[in-house]
Design an enzyme around this catalytic site. Structure first.
Site, PDB file in Angstrom:
ATOM      1  N   LEU A 109       0.871  -1.165   0.000  1.00 45.58           N
ATOM      2  CA  LEU A 109       0.000   0.000   0.000  1.00 45.58           C
ATOM      3  C   LEU A 109       0.916   1.225   0.000  1.00 45.58           C
ATOM      4  O   LEU A 109       1.992   1.211   0.588  1.00 45.58           O
ATOM      5  CB  LEU A 109      -0.896   0.036   1.248  1.00 45.58           C
ATOM      6  CG  LEU A 109      -1.964  -1.053   1.374  1.00 45.58           C
ATOM      7  CD1 LEU A 109      -2.687  -0.925   2.722  1.00 45.58           C
ATOM      8  CD2 LEU A 109      -2.971  -0.969   0.230  1.00 45.58           C
ATOM      9  N   ASP A 110       0.484   2.288  -0.650  1.00 43.87           N
ATOM     10  CA  ASP A 110       1.266   3.512  -0.645  1.00 43.87           C
ATOM     11  C   ASP A 110       1.459   4.000   0.790  1.00 43.87           C
ATOM     12  O   ASP A 110       0.651   3.700   1.674  1.00 43.87           O
ATOM     13  CB  ASP A 110       0.554   4.610  -1.453  1.00 43.87           C
ATOM     14  CG  ASP A 110       0.396   4.247  -2.917  1.00 43.87           C
ATOM     15  OD1 ASP A 110       1.235   3.473  -3.417  1.00 43.87           O
ATOM     16  OD2 ASP A 110      -0.559   4.733  -3.542  1.00 43.87           O
ATOM     17  N   LYS A 111       2.509   4.779   1.007  1.00 39.28           N
ATOM     18  CA  LYS A 111       2.814   5.288   2.338  1.00 39.28           C
ATOM     19  C   LYS A 111       1.594   5.921   2.994  1.00 39.28           C
ATOM     20  O   LYS A 111       1.284   5.642   4.155  1.00 39.28           O
ATOM     21  CB  LYS A 111       3.947   6.315   2.247  1.00 39.28           C
ATOM     22  CG  LYS A 111       4.226   7.047   3.543  1.00 39.28           C
ATOM     23  CD  LYS A 111       5.187   8.203   3.340  1.00 39.28           C
ATOM     24  CE  LYS A 111       5.319   9.042   4.599  1.00 39.28           C
ATOM     25  NZ  LYS A 111       6.161  10.243   4.387  1.00 39.28           N
TER      26      LYS A 111
END
EC number: 5.4.99.-
Length: 312
Positions: free
Chosen positions: A137-139
């Protein structure tokens, strides 16, 4: 090291090198195969080739798999919101702001650092810097993730993600109101031609197919609350697709509007549900995670139930 040999027959002729190897050496994911090819551990008739090399009948492919290097990453005690854990998998609700694995600018304080402290062992298929990591998942995207605690679990989960059999549902707060109550975005995605840290829509020939299904859960005039289901899982897929519709995710610093009405620490996007078949007994498991407080406050504000201090 372990070495395998593949003789290219008429069936394999014309196949990409990375695809052929990942199919014939079952313990390797395609990403791992591509890394081995890049490091010259895969050779065709004694010569290294690129991942997209097309095989020819009669050639011999030699695949050498080196021992997985111990992860030279420090274990760090970082609190994790664990939803489920057994000897094969760990499921957690990742908070916004947590980077998945060490990289330039993020040598520590990542999910991998936390996992190395929490778990006695993790899968090594993901490579030295990514033990246990099956998907990302993106940051600044929060939500439910599954981690593999051994190579067998990693391989099983990777195959499920590749077959698009994993249930992945997100919720997002976006700008504007979609013209329809539900729909599907089917548009290929590739690396942006000029800005290498971004992704962009492209033609089917130049990119990878990406499919996102969406449904409007609530409308607020200038904003909408959406449920989204991924059929594929490309980098930044939801963010790129929604932006292409003219409904970027609120707070998205890359694909959203430069001027934002609300103060958010990143995009209002949350992976709320994840379902998969257990690697050992194959029973279907499904887990849901609550969105972060920041997301819930904004949603309540838009519904007229929150306080106005969330606004600029």
């Amino acid at each position: 090291m372990a070495t395998s040999f593949i003789t290219v027959d008429e069936v394999l002729a014309g196949e990409r090198l990375d695809v052929a190897v990942s199919r014939h050496v079952e313990e390797l994911t395609r990403a791992r195969v591509q890394k081995l090819i890049a490091e010259d551990y895969v050779q065709v008739d004694g010569k290294p080739q690129k991942a997209n090399y097309r095989l020819r009948a009669g050639e011999t492919v030699e695949v050498t798999v080196p021992e997985v290097k111990p992860a030279e990453i420090a274990a760090e005690k970082i609190d994790l919101d664990i939803l489920y854990e057994d000897q094969d998998v760990l499921v957690l609700n990742k908070p916004k702001g947590l980077v998945i694995h060490p990289a330039a600018g993020h040598a520590g304080g990542t999910l991998v650092n936390a996992l190395l402290h929490h778990c006695d062992d993790l899968s090594g298929i993901g490579g030295e810097a990514r033990p246990g990591i099956v998907h990302r998942l993106d940051k600044d995207t929060s939500g439910v993730m599954v981690v593999a605690k051994n190579d067998r679990a990693h391989l099983s989960l990777s195959r499920q993600f590749k077959a698009h059999s994993v249930t992945r549902e997100y919720v997002a707060i976006v700008h504007g109101e979609p013209a329809v109550e539900q729909g599907t975005i089917d548009a290929a995605i590739a690396r942006h031609p000029k800005e290498r840290k971004k992704m962009a829509l492209t033609t089917a020939e130049k990119g990878r197919r990406a499919v996102t299904h969406f449904k409007v859960l609530d409308r607020f005039g200038e904003y909408s609350y959406l449920a989204l289901r991924l059929e594929t899982g490309r980098t930044h897929q939801i963010r790129v697709h929604l932006s292409s519709l003219g409904h970027p995710v609120v707070g998205d610093p890359v694909y959203g509007y430069k001027k934002q009405k609300f103060k958010l620490s990143g995009q209002a996007l949350h992976a709320r549900l994840l379902g998969f078949n257990h690697p050992t007994d194959h029973r279907y498991l499904e887990f849901a995670g609550e969105p972060p407080e920041e997301f819930r406050r904004l949603l309540n504000l838009l519904r007229g139930k929150g306080e106005a201090q969330d606004e600029d």
